[in-house]
Design a protein around this motif. Structure first.
Motif, PDB file in Angstrom:
ATOM      1  N   VAL A  43      54.307  -9.109  42.698  1.00  0.00           N
ATOM      2  CA  VAL A  43      54.796 -10.465  42.419  1.00  0.00           C
ATOM      3  C   VAL A  43      56.082 -10.386  41.586  1.00  0.00           C
ATOM      4  O   VAL A  43      57.099 -10.994  41.907  1.00  0.00           O
ATOM      5  N   ASN A  72      63.570 -16.267  33.716  1.00  0.00           N
ATOM      6  CA  ASN A  72      64.322 -16.785  32.557  1.00  0.00           C
ATOM      7  C   ASN A  72      64.177 -18.292  32.458  1.00  0.00           C
ATOM      8  O   ASN A  72      64.615 -19.026  33.322  1.00  0.00           O
ATOM      9  N   SER A 103      62.723 -14.962  28.434  1.00  0.00           N
ATOM     10  CA  SER A 103      62.287 -14.466  29.732  1.00  0.00           C
ATOM     11  C   SER A 103      60.955 -13.754  29.573  1.00  0.00           C
ATOM     12  O   SER A 103      60.642 -13.220  28.507  1.00  0.00           O
ATOM     13  N   VAL A 104      60.174 -13.804  30.620  1.00  0.00           N
ATOM     14  CA  VAL A 104      58.903 -13.059  30.677  1.00  0.00           C
ATOM     15  C   VAL A 104      58.852 -12.374  32.040  1.00  0.00           C
ATOM     16  O   VAL A 104      59.607 -12.736  32.951  1.00  0.00           O
ATOM     17  N   PRO A 105      57.987 -11.369  32.188  1.00  0.00           N
ATOM     18  CA  PRO A 105      57.838 -10.775  33.515  1.00  0.00           C
ATOM     19  C   PRO A 105      57.505 -11.882  34.516  1.00  0.00           C
ATOM     20  O   PRO A 105      56.694 -12.780  34.211  1.00  0.00           O
ATOM     21  N   LEU A 106      58.126 -11.809  35.667  1.00  0.00           N
ATOM     22  CA  LEU A 106      57.976 -12.859  36.665  1.00  0.00           C
ATOM     23  C   LEU A 106      56.518 -13.241  36.901  1.00  0.00           C
ATOM     24  O   LEU A 106      56.169 -14.417  36.957  1.00  0.00           O
ATOM     25  N   SER A 107      55.665 -12.233  37.002  1.00  0.00           N
ATOM     26  CA  SER A 107      54.272 -12.513  37.350  1.00  0.00           C
ATOM     27  C   SER A 107      53.517 -13.184  36.203  1.00  0.00           C
ATOM     28  O   SER A 107      52.443 -13.732  36.416  1.00  0.00           O
ATOM     29  N   ASP A 127      64.673 -15.191  37.887  1.00  0.00           N
ATOM     30  CA  ASP A 127      64.876 -14.078  36.956  1.00  0.00           C
ATOM     31  C   ASP A 127      63.822 -14.037  35.855  1.00  0.00           C
ATOM     32  O   ASP A 127      63.941 -13.252  34.925  1.00  0.00           O
ATOM     33  N   ARG A 163      59.724  -5.431  31.839  1.00  0.00           N
ATOM     34  CA  ARG A 163      59.683  -5.801  33.263  1.00  0.00           C
ATOM     35  C   ARG A 163      60.622  -6.962  33.524  1.00  0.00           C
ATOM     36  O   ARG A 163      60.417  -7.715  34.475  1.00  0.00           O
ATOM     37  N   LEU A 164      61.630  -7.117  32.680  1.00  0.00           N
ATOM     38  CA  LEU A 164      62.434  -8.333  32.711  1.00  0.00           C
ATOM     39  C   LEU A 164      63.703  -8.152  33.518  1.00  0.00           C
ATOM     40  O   LEU A 164      64.334  -7.111  33.485  1.00  0.00           O
ATOM     41  N   ARG A 165      64.076  -9.220  34.207  1.00  0.00           N
ATOM     42  CA  ARG A 165      65.340  -9.244  34.950  1.00  0.00           C
ATOM     43  C   ARG A 165      66.491  -9.544  34.006  1.00  0.00           C
ATOM     44  O   ARG A 165      67.633  -9.259  34.323  1.00  0.00           O
ATOM     45  N   ALA A 170      58.693 -15.641  46.493  1.00  0.00           N
ATOM     46  CA  ALA A 170      58.365 -14.401  47.213  1.00  0.00           C
ATOM     47  C   ALA A 170      58.469 -14.615  48.722  1.00  0.00           C
ATOM     48  O   ALA A 170      58.995 -13.777  49.460  1.00  0.00           O
ATOM     49  N   GLY A 190      55.370  -9.439  26.555  1.00  0.00           N
ATOM     50  CA  GLY A 190      56.400  -8.413  26.763  1.00  0.00           C
ATOM     51  C   GLY A 190      57.717  -9.021  27.202  1.00  0.00           C
ATOM     52  O   GLY A 190      58.488  -8.392  27.923  1.00  0.00           O
ATOM     53  N   GLY A 191      57.979 -10.234  26.759  1.00  0.00           N
ATOM     54  CA  GLY A 191      59.186 -10.932  27.184  1.00  0.00           C
ATOM     55  C   GLY A 191      60.355 -10.718  26.241  1.00  0.00           C
ATOM     56  O   GLY A 191      60.301  -9.860  25.351  1.00  0.00           O
TER      57      GLY A 191
END
Lengths: 467, 467
Positions: free
Chosen positions: A103, B383, B348-352, B381, A182-184, B238, B418-419
């Protein structure tokens, strides 16, 4: 100034729970057989904490450390060639896939995974990790990152640095960087990830990475097109990119000489054209739903032919023919190896100067002697493998005295075009003198300052990249 | 420890041929009006050599330097808020387009060009420079690079760092880095480009850059789609990426609250849906020849609807409607400004984890008080601009005591995922404490070592990013 990794030091590591054995021959070689490593100790940690303990011990004892991936590097970054016996720090036991997130399109991998294992882990969740190299079966991802590896898909997806979102790494003093984000997007502070990637183990040891994954394009297609000239290849690339909206995944230039080498030493490799063309390109596209890639490639062929850029072409009909085209491309380096080059050059120039570079380098080399040139590579990135071979029937030994002048000739022309004398292989030990000679003095000064700041004792990969 | 940029220092600069005048009010403000700069001298060099002479003089006299672009930064990187009066080094007079190369897809620009001028220079040769920000008319490219600016097209084209091939820059001691390479691949040494980009003027002053240009996609399309939830938005993304082979240029999340703010303070902005939906996305695609973007977007809508992800949607019919959708998106920050936030968060955070973040942050804030949240941004992103406002009819002043707790609440949740507490705006002075609090200690140690190595006197943008 550094102390040797000797039996006494091995015992000291043993007391810390770190198994150290004499480094075997396999760790003291490099693929081109030009360099031999000084034999020291081999340590194969299993965790980042063990790497940290090892580096603390090496710092305390002033013992050099050579980080070791798959050993496939082409510039001698993996073998220490002079000085005190080092610790070879192989990441081979840190080869776990820590996480894969389809994801978020991220995989977290340990440095010792082979590139191919990373690709397979991505494929298992229906994603692509696009870094693709001839040596992917043995190259390890830590080494790919440490050298900022390139390959055939840089045009679309970028190089190893672009594919890396974050790192876990250990600095010379044992400090652990825990940066497996894991950030963009993350603008909190300096880009240590980008700095460590491509530093070839001289600023820190990469132990794990978070990597970008991509969706597999809905449809893929491949063609071999004969082009009128390198300039025509560039125009065709521009045409392809305009028509395909950035969906060109690879655009590789192939010269007749490479096909002749294949016929000479690997005659089983099928060749696409009956009449051998001077220049051809291998193009791969990965397209959205709703377009047939064969139709798109046929349209490109027609548009290119109308402009006089393309004179012949084969569009792959199905997966088997696509694979055959790629087998041909991937056999070129092996054929080169069997023929035996006098001097190989992994160079890049600004895209728009690429035809002029080829026009100038050919006659300049011809003036040095009777030689064959195989000029091929990732023309979409301005990156050529410009390799020079003996004339047919003559041996490399006859040209030994020309190796230096040939290299100076090619690199001099590259430099005149504002190019790079190491486009994708890195500096290692083999190109250190080239870096000193051709790099901007300001850049060298800044590199030395950073090296001194992060590795004040100079224990990390001594003698590689920068002194 | 630093000395003031006073009249005596101005005279010394004058003797070097550098005109120094008192810095006017315009150089001592920042857009949110929260910080005021210490007044010192303003110097506006015309060449990189003048920048080098200035930095040599500042080093010799231990005078602080604040590099200044367009002044649009949102974290106070452009104003020194305490300590000795600095030199404000504005790049506004270095605004030339040095070269533009549509074959090589490169532009060489001086730091003082506005982002919009760079975009226009690319458009003049039929290319795209894809960095796109609300403030592009006044933001200067040097500042965009120094802060690694993001914006709406990062999903497809990357952030400012990804768009930069090379830099000309000056280090604290006046050393000039001449790195305006036009190369796609260059593995000769450390990535100083990547290190300087995003260092917010604390490691060097960017004076010019070589930038990547792109072909304009053959056909572009835009749609506003109402989605069932943030999780549905992610699934739709996705789906879009799989169908479009990476041709999704933007994917922006919009919350009902943002549309309500628009209606309240900017009622002339046209809204796409009659019934206001809780969540919607603005999607833009740039596609190869042979696909009609409206058909592709309709196909995405149908596929999304079948999966229950999309419940309503408008596909732009032509350029005017596309522009109207973007006008709506770009009006959201202005509407926010007019409403007046208690606290804004560029996270931002991991997309998932994005849906889980939204699920957790809402109730956590509600527990602190009666507030309105406008959560919008570059969901492709990971974000989000997660901005918190007074309840309707109440004033910001009533919430002053909650500003700290709100920020701590949001950033704490970001950190737990983890953002990043600064996805695209940078650290500057406003987020320095956040960096100290949330960054990995190893990273902070390495950043300090690099800062000390490249700017040992601490003259470059004192007090920004890291002490």
């Amino acid at each position: 100034m550094l102390n040797p990794a000797d039996a006494e030091f091995a015992a000291r590591l043993g007391a810390l729970g770190l198994e150290a054995v004499p480094a075997g021959a396999a760790y003291l070689e490099e693929p081109r057989g030009r360099l031999a490593g000084v034999a020291g100790l081999l340590v194969r940690p299993r965790t980042v904490e063990e790497v940290a303990a090892l580096l603390r011990a090496c710092s305390a004892a002033r013992v050099g450390v050579v980080p070791y991936g798959g050993g496939t590097g082409l510039v001698g970054g993996q073998v220490l060639t002079e000085g005190s016996a080092p610790v070879t720090l192989s990441l081979e036991r840190m080869a776990a896939l820590r996480a894969v997130d389809p994801v978020g399109n991220v995989a977290i991998v340990e440095a010792g995974m082979t590139l191919q294992a990373v690709q397979e882990a991505a494929a298992e969740v229906g994603r692509v990790f696009p870094l693709t190299l001839a040596s992917q079966g043995s190259a390890r991802i830590g080494g790919c990152l440490a050298t900022n590896a390139g390959g055939v898909n840089v045009l679309r997806y970028g190089n190893a640095r672009d594919l890396c979102l974050g790192l876990e790494a250990v600095l010379a003093d044992g400090t652990i960087l825990r940066g497996l984000k894991r950030l963009r997007k993350d603008n909190t502070g300096y880009d240590l990830r980008g700095l460590l990637v491509g530093s070839e183990g001289t600023l820190g040891v990469i132990t794990a990475a978070s990597l970008r994954l991509f969706p597999r394009p809905a449809a893929e297609g491949t063609a071999m097109l004969a082009v009128a000239s390198p300039a025509a290849a560039l125009e065709l690339l521009a045409l392809a990119e305009a028509r395909m909206a950035g969906c060109v995944s690879a655009f590789e230039l192939i010269h007749r000489q490479g096909l002749a080498f294949l016929e000479e030493v690997m005659p089983k490799v099928r060749q696409p054209f009956v009449t051998r063309r001077e220049w051809s390109v291998l193009i791969e596209v990965g397209l959205p739903e709703g377009i047939d890639p064969q139709v798109a490639l046929a349209g490109l062929f027609e548009a290119g032919a109308k402009r006089g850029l393309v004179c012949d072409g084969v569009i792959a009909q199905g997966a088997a023919q696509r694979a055959a085209f790629w087998r041909l491309r991937e056999s070129l380096p092996e054929a080169n190896r069997r023929i035996g080059s006098i001097s190989s050059h992994d160079i890049s120039v600004p895209l728009s100067d690429l035809p002029a570079f080829i026009d100038r380098a050919g006659p300049a080399l011809a003036a040095l002697g009777d030689m064959r040139v195989n000029c091929f590579g990732h023309v979409g990135d301005g990156n050529l493998h410009y390799n020079v071979f003996p004339a047919k029937g003559r041996s490399r030994a006859e040209y030994e005295h020309l190796r230096g002048p040939i290299k100076a000739c090619v690199h001099g022309i590259v430099d005149a075009f504002g190019g790079s004398v190491s486009a994708e292989h890195g500096v290692g030990r083999i190109k250190r003198a080239d870096l000193e000679r051709y790099a901007d003095p300001g850049k060298l000064a800044a590199m030395r300052a950073i090296k001194a700041a992060l590795d004040p004792l100079g224990i990390l990969n001594p003698g590689a990249v920068i002194g």
